[in-house]
Scaffold this active site. Structure first.
Site, PDB file in Angstrom:
ATOM      1  N   SER A  62       0.847  -1.190   0.000  1.00 61.20           N
ATOM      2  CA  SER A  62       0.000   0.000   0.000  1.00 61.20           C
ATOM      3  C   SER A  62       0.882   1.238   0.000  1.00 61.20           C
ATOM      4  O   SER A  62       2.071   1.172   0.334  1.00 61.20           O
ATOM      5  CB  SER A  62      -0.877  -0.003   1.262  1.00 61.20           C
ATOM      6  N   TYR A 120      -2.774  -1.323  10.389  1.00 53.69           N
ATOM      7  CA  TYR A 120      -2.784  -1.566   8.948  1.00 53.69           C
ATOM      8  C   TYR A 120      -1.497  -1.077   8.296  1.00 53.69           C
ATOM      9  O   TYR A 120      -0.845  -1.801   7.543  1.00 53.69           O
ATOM     10  CB  TYR A 120      -3.986  -0.877   8.302  1.00 53.69           C
TER      11      TYR A 120
END
Length: 250
Positions: free
Chosen positions: A135, A148
């Site tokens: 990400s 996350y």
């Protein structure tokens, strides 16, 4: 026929990978929890002359992860795409600790387990590709998505290090680190996204980077510039800026 195994293949970037690879005439093994959705995607691929099968598994559970691990160990694959994952949004003290543990198992433990299952046979035949979906958050501490961001940082660092370890072996490890992307991720995580890229474009850039032997790819010029300029300011400033952005994205 070369075989590709894609986790998280029932929607978003995983589904986009499946569609693109079907056009390249690879046999696809589609992995996710949602059986009906997987069957629909596989059926469409097979109807169009492609080749796809499904493997229903929840990779956040020991049983599901073992099922896919055993498949890889007994059916050597040419391309592994570790795409399955999810995010958890909110102040850490207020989020569900069991959900956070599940996220870590899926984003980190499942990814490393399947990578280690696929790697020996790829090294033995001196060819193979592994794409790990990280990400934009791989590059920053992410207040309000603390766990996350940490899992995706692991994905990037693990992939870059492994890419170097196997350099010259015929095997390529590539971390794909997209920013905002049109998929179910934002809806399930509970955040707003700004100017998202399409899942197909993200997947296409990931495949190209893997074919070119790159250790990572950051799709989108704006995302690349963001990571570049973040290196030019004090780290505590950068974390404060990220916190400000994420604080009000619900």
């Amino acid at each position: 026929m070369p075989t590709a195994l894609i986790t998280g293949a029932s929607a978003g970037i995983g589904e986009a990978f499946a569609c693109l690879l079907a056009e390249k005439k690879l046999h696809l093994v589609l992995v996710a929890r949602r059986e009906k959705r997987l069957q629909s995607i596989a059926s469409e691929i097979n109807t169009r002359g492609g080749s796809a099968e499904i493997l229903v598994a929840d990779l956040a559970t020991p049983e599901g992860l073992t099922r896919v691990q055993n498949y890889i160990l007994t059916h050597p694959i040419d391309l592994l795409i570790n795409n399955a994952g999810f995010g958890l949004y909110g102040p850490t003290a207020e989020t569900n600790p069991e959900k956070e543990a599940e996220m870590i198992r899926l984003n980190v433990v499942a990814l490393t387990t399947l990578t280690r299952a696929a790697l020996p046979s790829m090294l033995a035949k001196k060819s193979g590709q592994i794409i790990q979906v990280g990400s934009l958050a791989s590059f920053f501490p992410t207040p309000y998505m603390t766990g996350y961001g940490a899992t995706k940082s692991f994905v990037l660092h693990y992939s870059e290090a492994l890419h170097r370890e196997v350099k010259g072996s015929g095997v390529t490890i590539t971390a794909l680190c997209p920013g905002s992307t049109k998929s179910e991720f934002a809806e399930l995580t509970g955040i707003r996204q700004y100017r998202p890229m399409t899942a197909v474009e993200v997947a296409r850039q990931g495949l190209l980077a893997s074919e070119q032997g790159k250790s990572f790819i950051l799709p989108g010029m704006n995302n690349w510039l963001l990571t570049f300029f973040s290196r030019l300011i004090p780290r505590n400033w950068m974390v404060a800026m990220v916190a400000r952005v994420f604080r009000d994205r619900s």
